[in-house]
Design an enzyme around this catalytic site. Structure first.
Site, PDB file in Angstrom:
ATOM      1  N   ARG A  26       0.886  -1.047   0.019  1.00  0.00           N
ATOM      2  CA  ARG A  26       0.071  -0.163   0.119  1.00  0.00           C
ATOM      3  C   ARG A  26       0.835   1.300   0.131  1.00  0.00           C
ATOM      4  O   ARG A  26       0.306   2.155  -0.837  1.00  0.00           O
ATOM      5  CB  ARG A  26      -0.990  -0.127   1.167  1.00  0.00           C
ATOM      6  CG  ARG A  26      -2.187  -0.824   0.918  1.00  0.00           C
ATOM      7  CD  ARG A  26      -3.141  -0.881   2.165  1.00  0.00           C
ATOM      8  NE  ARG A  26      -2.313  -1.017   3.483  1.00  0.00           N
ATOM      9  CZ  ARG A  26      -2.622  -0.652   4.598  1.00  0.00           C
ATOM     10  NH1 ARG A  26      -3.609  -0.015   4.761  1.00  0.00           N
ATOM     11  NH2 ARG A  26      -1.689  -1.281   5.815  1.00  0.00           N
ATOM     12  N   ASN A  44      -6.144  -2.610   2.118  1.00  0.00           N
ATOM     13  CA  ASN A  44      -6.307  -3.881   2.161  1.00  0.00           C
ATOM     14  C   ASN A  44      -7.804  -4.344   2.293  1.00  0.00           C
ATOM     15  O   ASN A  44      -8.595  -3.640   2.709  1.00  0.00           O
ATOM     16  CB  ASN A  44      -5.354  -4.365   3.419  1.00  0.00           C
ATOM     17  CG  ASN A  44      -4.123  -4.114   3.257  1.00  0.00           C
ATOM     18  OD1 ASN A  44      -3.377  -4.055   2.367  1.00  0.00           O
ATOM     19  ND2 ASN A  44      -3.400  -4.125   4.607  1.00  0.00           N
TER      20      ASN A  44
END
Length: 99
Positions: A26, A44
Site C-alpha cells: 500500500r 487492504n
C-alpha cells in the site's frame, strides 16, 4: 474533485491478489501514484488482497496498472483484475482502512 468522465482522464479499479499484505504494497502504491500524479486510494481487503482506484491521464493510469502487475519489491503478484470506475475521484491519493 477530479472527474473520471472528463475526456482526458480515466479511472480504473485495480484488484491485486498474491502476497500483497505485510510487504509495504500500500505504501509503495501511494508512492507510485504520487510519482505519476494520480488521484485515488488504496486499501487492504480482509481476504488478503489489495484494492485501489487510480484516476488521471490514460497513459499514467495504464503505467500505474503495469507497476501494480510487477508489484512492490517484497510482494508477489499472482493476479490482477482491472475495471473501469465511473464517477468522481477525490484529489490526492490516500490509504483507506481495510474492508
Amino acid at each position: 474533485m477530479s472527474g473520471a468522465d472528463r475526456p482526458d482522464r480515466i479511472a480504473r479499479r485495480i484488484h491485486v491478489k498474491g502476497k500483497v499484505q505485510g510487504v509495504w504494497f500500500r505504501a509503495w502504491t501511494v508512492e507510485q501514484a504520487a510519482e505519476l500524479g494520480l488521484d485515488g486510494w488504496v486499501r487492504n481487503r480482509a481476504d488478503g488482497s489489495v484494492e485501489a482506484v487510480a484516476a488521471g491521464p490514460a497513459d499514467r493510469v495504464e503505467e500505474m496498472i503495469a507497476r501494480c502487475r510487477r508489484g512492490s519489491p517484497a510482494s508477489r503478484v499472482d493476479s490482477i483484475d482491472v475495471e473501469d470506475t465511473p464517477g468522481v475521484v477525490a484529489q490526492g491519493f490516500t490509504q483507506k482502512p481495510t474492508v
